[in-house]
Scaffold this active site. Structure first.
Site, short mmCIF file in Angstrom:
data_model
loop_
_atom_site.label_atom_id
_atom_site.label_comp_id
_atom_site.label_asym_id
_atom_site.label_seq_id
_atom_site.Cartn_x
_atom_site.Cartn_y
_atom_site.Cartn_z
N GLY A 151 -64.65 -65.56 75.07
CA GLY A 151 -64.20 -65.84 73.69
C GLY A 151 -64.20 -67.34 73.53
N ARG A 152 -65.35 -67.85 73.14
CA ARG A 152 -65.58 -69.29 73.11
C ARG A 152 -64.66 -70.01 72.11
NH1 ARG A 152 -70.13 -71.76 74.64
NH2 ARG A 152 -71.17 -69.78 74.98
N ASP A 211 -66.94 -61.38 71.19
CA ASP A 211 -65.97 -62.38 70.72
C ASP A 211 -65.22 -61.92 69.47
OD1 ASP A 211 -66.97 -63.82 72.79
OD2 ASP A 211 -67.80 -65.47 71.60
N GLY A 250 -75.54 -62.89 73.58
CA GLY A 250 -74.92 -62.27 74.76
C GLY A 250 -74.86 -60.76 74.56
N TYR A 284 -68.93 -61.68 83.32
CA TYR A 284 -69.80 -60.59 82.85
C TYR A 284 -69.21 -59.21 83.13
CZ TYR A 284 -73.77 -63.66 81.76
OH TYR A 284 -74.60 -64.59 81.20
N THR A 336 -70.73 -58.47 68.86
CA THR A 336 -70.27 -59.61 69.65
C THR A 336 -68.94 -59.28 70.28
OG1 THR A 336 -69.46 -61.88 69.70
CG2 THR A 336 -69.35 -60.81 67.56
O1 F6P Z 1 -71.92 -63.74 73.20
C1 F6P Z 1 -70.64 -64.24 73.38
C2 F6P Z 1 -70.37 -64.54 74.82
O2 F6P Z 1 -70.19 -63.37 75.50
C3 F6P Z 1 -69.18 -65.48 74.93
O3 F6P Z 1 -67.94 -64.88 74.93
C4 F6P Z 1 -69.50 -66.25 76.18
O4 F6P Z 1 -68.97 -67.53 76.12
C5 F6P Z 1 -70.97 -66.31 76.14
O5 F6P Z 1 -71.42 -65.20 75.44
C6 F6P Z 1 -71.64 -66.37 77.47
O6 F6P Z 1 -72.99 -66.54 77.22
P1 F6P Z 1 -74.13 -66.62 78.29
O7 F6P Z 1 -74.21 -65.26 78.92
O8 F6P Z 1 -75.35 -66.96 77.53
O9 F6P Z 1 -73.71 -67.68 79.25
#
Ligand code: F6P
Length: 385
Positions: free
Chosen positions: A193-194, A146, A15, A297, A144
């Site tokens: 923040g997964r 996160d 991401g 986003y 990241t």
């Molecule tokens: O890279 C981390 C992150 O921003 C997370 O916080 C979020 O869950 C994820 O990416 C979203 O990813 P994508 O844009 O691939 O759906």
């Protein structure tokens, strides 16, 4: 430029963030300062996929102004990807292809700009000289939102998201407060923040402004009865309250409040949608009018209000990555080492990639307040200016 020089490859992974291009800028500008050591610097189109498909962007074709401008742009300028390299045993052909492309372009330095999963990929690539006899130095440039990479005080991308989430929570809460007597009583903000609650914790900083805020962390199993009781008490006491819910918040059986049923290349569930779920719970149990928002986003793309410290650290880590490569290092990641809390100060260090790959740093339990609003003490406060 002599063809005998070692060329370099840089790729963005996972991401993107509002400051990942500042790291790219740090890598490229620093490489340009060593024309006698580094030849061409290629960027992978769409991350490591660009290496596998031989779509290499020769950054030498870009002017100094264009490269400098990267520092102020959001998103991933060269394209990023979620792509997992399997182990050497499981997919030797993929590694042979990487070596084929690296050999064809004289690449001996590999800079990989990503988070935890990408650190794993970078570590696998760093072992190529040992496992397949191809001389290559791989350096991971951390990134990241996160903030869950170990061995670094914080991760580029996080400080800006923390700033966005903290300020947005405070501003929206003031809005609610001004109307609560006759209108909306609860505002719910969902943040990314997964698995780690660092971003959610930043929303908790609203408590320092006297705002009644409940933070739902991914590290703590969701307890509906306790949550509703807390919101009820805060609304009775203050007339309103705000809730910051992490997209990774989950039920005791492990299912996410926000699970959408789809998965990415790393097997991660597609998240998003926890805010309307908890807002509806409040409405059903307490009858309060609510508004909710999913920062999604917006939070990780918001370069217009990025943290100055975050931008600076992102650049410096890119810069240090190149220096580490020139010092002959392999399988390392430059890190941020905090040297003072107030005023915030740090120096750049480094950590072995082996200890970084696939290790997640959650919010430490002792950072959660046991009184007031369960908000964290100061996570995110220092590097998000
Ligand atoms: O890279 C981390 C992150 O921003 C997370 O916080 C979020 O869950 C994820 O990416 C979203 O990813 P994508 O844009 O691939 O759906």
């Amino acid at each position: 430029m002599s063809t005998d020089l070692t060329n370099a490859f840089y790729a963005q992974s996972g991401g993107v963030t509002s400051v990942i291009n500042a790291s790219a800028c740090g890598v490229i500008e620093t490489a340009r300062k060593h024309p006698g050591r580094i030849g061409k610097l290629y960027a992978g189109r769409n991350g490591i996929i660009g290496a596998l498909t031989e779509e290499l962007i020769d950054t030498g074709g870009e002017s100094a102004e264009a490269i400098a401008a990267l520092r102020g742009t959001p998103s991933g300028a060269f394209g990023s990807c979620r792509y997992k390299l399997k182990s050497l045993e499981k997919n030797r052909r993929e590694y042979e292809r990487l070596i084929e492309v690296f050999k064809a372009h004289g690449i001996g330095y590999f800079f990989y700009n990503g988070g935890g999963d990408s650190a794993d990929t970078c570590f696998k690539v760093s072992q190529l000289s040992q496992s397949m006899g191809y001389a290559l130095q791989a350096i991971h440039v951390p990134k990241t939102i996160d903030n869950d990479l170990p061995l670094t005080d914080c991760c580029p991308g996080f400080g800006s998201v923390a700033k966005y989430v903290a300020v947005s929570t405070i501003e929206a809460s003031f809005d609610v407060r001004s109307m609560a007597a006759t209108s909306t009583k609860v505002f719910v903000l969902e943040v990314m923040g997964r698995h780690a609650g660092w971003i959610a914790a930043a929303g908790g900083l609203a408590a320092d402004q006297g705002i009644p805020v409940v933070v739902l962390f991914p590290e703590i199993e969701f307890d509906k009865a306790r949550f509703i009781a807390r919101v009820d008490a805060l609304v009775k006491q203050h007339g309103y309250c705000s809730v910051v819910v992490s997209e990774g918040c989950h039920h005791p059986d492990g299912t996410f409040l926000a699970e959408q049923g789809t998965r990415d290349a790393f097997g991660h569930a597609q998240l998003g949608g926890a805010a309307p779920v908890v807002a509806q719970m409040i409405k059903d149990a307490l009858g309060h009018k609510f508004h909710w928002a999913v920062a999604d986003y917006l939070q990780r793309a918001a370069r217009h209000i990025a943290s100055a410290t975050d931008v600076k650290q992102a650049y410096e880590l890119g810069q240090r990555a190149v220096e580490l490569a020139l010092e002959g290092r392999n399988a390392v990641m430059p890190t941020i080492e905090r040297t003072s809390d107030v005023p915030y100060a740090y120096r750049i260090g480094s950590a072995p990639l082996e200890s970084v790959a696939n290790v997640e740093k959650p919010m430490p339990r002792d950072s959660f307040r046991t009184t007031a609003t369960a908000s964290p003490r100061s996570a995110g406060a220092t590097c998000c200016r």
